[in-house]
Design a protein around this motif. Sequence first.
Motif, PDB file in Angstrom:
ATOM      1  N   TYR A 179      36.786  26.407  19.497  1.00 42.64           N
ATOM      2  CA  TYR A 179      37.584  27.133  18.500  1.00 42.64           C
ATOM      3  C   TYR A 179      38.890  27.685  19.071  1.00 42.64           C
ATOM      4  O   TYR A 179      39.418  28.672  18.579  1.00 42.64           O
ATOM      5  CB  TYR A 179      36.778  28.290  17.880  1.00 42.64           C
ATOM      6  N   GLY A 180      39.418  27.058  20.121  1.00 38.21           N
ATOM      7  CA  GLY A 180      40.666  27.508  20.718  1.00 38.21           C
ATOM      8  C   GLY A 180      40.519  28.719  21.611  1.00 38.21           C
ATOM      9  O   GLY A 180      41.517  29.325  22.016  1.00 38.21           O
ATOM     10  N   LEU A 181      39.305  29.098  21.931  1.00 43.08           N
ATOM     11  CA  LEU A 181      39.032  30.277  22.743  1.00 43.08           C
ATOM     12  C   LEU A 181      38.831  29.904  24.215  1.00 43.08           C
ATOM     13  O   LEU A 181      38.366  28.804  24.536  1.00 43.08           O
ATOM     14  CB  LEU A 181      37.783  30.998  22.236  1.00 43.08           C
ATOM     15  N   THR A 182      39.136  30.849  25.087  1.00 47.22           N
ATOM     16  CA  THR A 182      38.850  30.722  26.514  1.00 47.22           C
ATOM     17  C   THR A 182      37.846  31.794  26.888  1.00 47.22           C
ATOM     18  O   THR A 182      38.017  32.970  26.539  1.00 47.22           O
ATOM     19  CB  THR A 182      40.123  30.888  27.359  1.00 47.22           C
ATOM     20  N   LEU A 183      36.781  31.413  27.583  1.00 53.88           N
ATOM     21  CA  LEU A 183      35.718  32.343  27.970  1.00 53.88           C
ATOM     22  C   LEU A 183      35.995  32.893  29.370  1.00 53.88           C
ATOM     23  O   LEU A 183      36.295  32.136  30.294  1.00 53.88           O
ATOM     24  CB  LEU A 183      34.369  31.635  27.927  1.00 53.88           C
ATOM     25  N   HIS A 184      35.871  34.201  29.505  1.00 57.07           N
ATOM     26  CA  HIS A 184      36.066  34.865  30.802  1.00 57.07           C
ATOM     27  C   HIS A 184      34.816  35.665  31.145  1.00 57.07           C
ATOM     28  O   HIS A 184      34.359  36.492  30.344  1.00 57.07           O
ATOM     29  CB  HIS A 184      37.258  35.833  30.755  1.00 57.07           C
ATOM     30  N   ARG A 185      34.279  35.433  32.329  1.00 55.02           N
ATOM     31  CA  ARG A 185      33.165  36.245  32.815  1.00 55.02           C
ATOM     32  C   ARG A 185      33.724  37.394  33.653  1.00 55.02           C
ATOM     33  O   ARG A 185      34.788  37.278  34.264  1.00 55.02           O
ATOM     34  CB  ARG A 185      32.196  35.397  33.628  1.00 55.02           C
ATOM     35  N   MET A 186      32.975  38.493  33.670  1.00 58.60           N
ATOM     36  CA  MET A 186      33.464  39.695  34.349  1.00 58.60           C
ATOM     37  C   MET A 186      32.827  39.820  35.726  1.00 58.60           C
ATOM     38  O   MET A 186      31.676  39.409  35.942  1.00 58.60           O
ATOM     39  CB  MET A 186      33.131  40.931  33.507  1.00 58.60           C
ATOM     40  N   ARG A 187      33.567  40.387  36.659  1.00 66.59           N
ATOM     41  CA  ARG A 187      33.020  40.613  37.995  1.00 66.59           C
ATOM     42  C   ARG A 187      31.840  41.575  37.909  1.00 66.59           C
ATOM     43  O   ARG A 187      31.822  42.506  37.080  1.00 66.59           O
ATOM     44  CB  ARG A 187      34.102  41.174  38.921  1.00 66.59           C
ATOM     45  N   LYS A 188      30.860  41.394  38.768  1.00 69.96           N
ATOM     46  CA  LYS A 188      29.624  42.173  38.710  1.00 69.96           C
ATOM     47  C   LYS A 188      29.864  43.670  38.849  1.00 69.96           C
ATOM     48  O   LYS A 188      29.210  44.481  38.191  1.00 69.96           O
ATOM     49  CB  LYS A 188      28.651  41.696  39.795  1.00 69.96           C
ATOM     50  N   VAL A 218      30.795  38.908  28.035  1.00 64.57           N
ATOM     51  CA  VAL A 218      31.922  38.033  28.343  1.00 64.57           C
ATOM     52  C   VAL A 218      33.086  38.401  27.427  1.00 64.57           C
ATOM     53  O   VAL A 218      32.899  39.065  26.402  1.00 64.57           O
ATOM     54  CB  VAL A 218      31.559  36.541  28.167  1.00 64.57           C
ATOM     55  N   PHE A 219      34.286  37.958  27.822  1.00 64.35           N
ATOM     56  CA  PHE A 219      35.471  38.148  26.992  1.00 64.35           C
ATOM     57  C   PHE A 219      35.990  36.784  26.557  1.00 64.35           C
ATOM     58  O   PHE A 219      35.958  35.822  27.332  1.00 64.35           O
ATOM     59  CB  PHE A 219      36.561  38.890  27.761  1.00 64.35           C
ATOM     60  N   PHE A 220      36.465  36.720  25.332  1.00 67.59           N
ATOM     61  CA  PHE A 220      37.138  35.527  24.838  1.00 67.59           C
ATOM     62  C   PHE A 220      38.588  35.881  24.559  1.00 67.59           C
ATOM     63  O   PHE A 220      38.891  36.956  24.018  1.00 67.59           O
ATOM     64  CB  PHE A 220      36.493  35.022  23.547  1.00 67.59           C
ATOM     65  N   THR A 221      39.484  34.986  24.916  1.00 63.26           N
ATOM     66  CA  THR A 221      40.904  35.178  24.609  1.00 63.26           C
ATOM     67  C   THR A 221      41.432  33.924  23.937  1.00 63.26           C
ATOM     68  O   THR A 221      40.859  32.840  24.058  1.00 63.26           O
ATOM     69  CB  THR A 221      41.722  35.457  25.880  1.00 63.26           C
ATOM     70  N   ALA A 222      42.551  34.104  23.226  1.00 58.43           N
ATOM     71  CA  ALA A 222      43.205  32.968  22.578  1.00 58.43           C
ATOM     72  C   ALA A 222      44.650  33.319  22.299  1.00 58.43           C
ATOM     73  O   ALA A 222      44.958  34.454  21.897  1.00 58.43           O
ATOM     74  CB  ALA A 222      42.494  32.599  21.277  1.00 58.43           C
ATOM     75  N   PRO A 223      45.566  32.384  22.504  1.00 60.74           N
ATOM     76  CA  PRO A 223      46.974  32.656  22.199  1.00 60.74           C
ATOM     77  C   PRO A 223      47.197  32.658  20.684  1.00 60.74           C
ATOM     78  O   PRO A 223      46.525  31.949  19.936  1.00 60.74           O
ATOM     79  CB  PRO A 223      47.711  31.487  22.861  1.00 60.74           C
TER      80      PRO A 223
END
Length: 261
Positions: A171-180, A188-193
């Motif tokens: 869906y045009g999203l990028t998944l980011h995992r967070m440091r422990k 998790v965080f999702f971002t999209a332009p």
Amino acid sequence: MLAEPCPRETRLKDAAAVTHFAKQQPDELPLVSAAFLTRTAIAIGILVALTIAISIAGRWLGERIALAGHTDSIEAVSIGIGEDRITLPANVIRFERQRRSGPAERVDLYATWPEMAGYGAENRKRFSDIRLSAGLLFMQISQSTMSRDMSGRLEPIYSHLFDGEGQAYNYGLTLHRMRKETGYGDEVFFTAPRPGKPDYVVRCLLPRAAEDSTTGDCQRDIHIGRDLSVLYRFSSTHLSEWQHIDDEIARFLEARLDPAG
């Protein structure tokens, strides 16, 4: 001098007199007293009044149980939060205690998705059946405590907490995992332009299976009005509609803001 009757004769005469009176005047003896009739009438009246009261109370209680805190009223409620005033139909306000016009620290809302409709007879199952709750959006409006909303916090804060590069998602999203060490755990965080806008950012706790999804899987906050923050939550099953959800929530609330404050 007349002779006094003997006791035996007296008793016989008394008995005969009583028997004669009972045979000759049975209809003249009252079966019940007037006082008894009065007490009975009062008791019946009380029972009738109690029956009516129980019926009315039962109907009222039944309606309250059926509504379970919801209302189908569309009466306008005008709420002032900080420098802003927003007018909402009562049936989108989640808690009964908040359905009052006047100043408030916050107001909690819910609405169906994608209709953006409040509680009503036609959709009550979606509000009452937890199995259908993924079809609801939850919003909390309060005065802003931060100068930046979630999109504004991406570069100065979140980008420094990501664990390596993001992964392309659907869906045009990028998944980011967070440091422990950040304390976000499995979130998790999702971002999209977004053309002409700051990047979209949403925070999610993804379920292991789609059937385990809840209405609070994903949350994001935006700024509206002069100084309002809107924290909203939705099911991860609607991630494909992330842009539509964000646009509709902003449109729905901004249309109800009083421009004069």
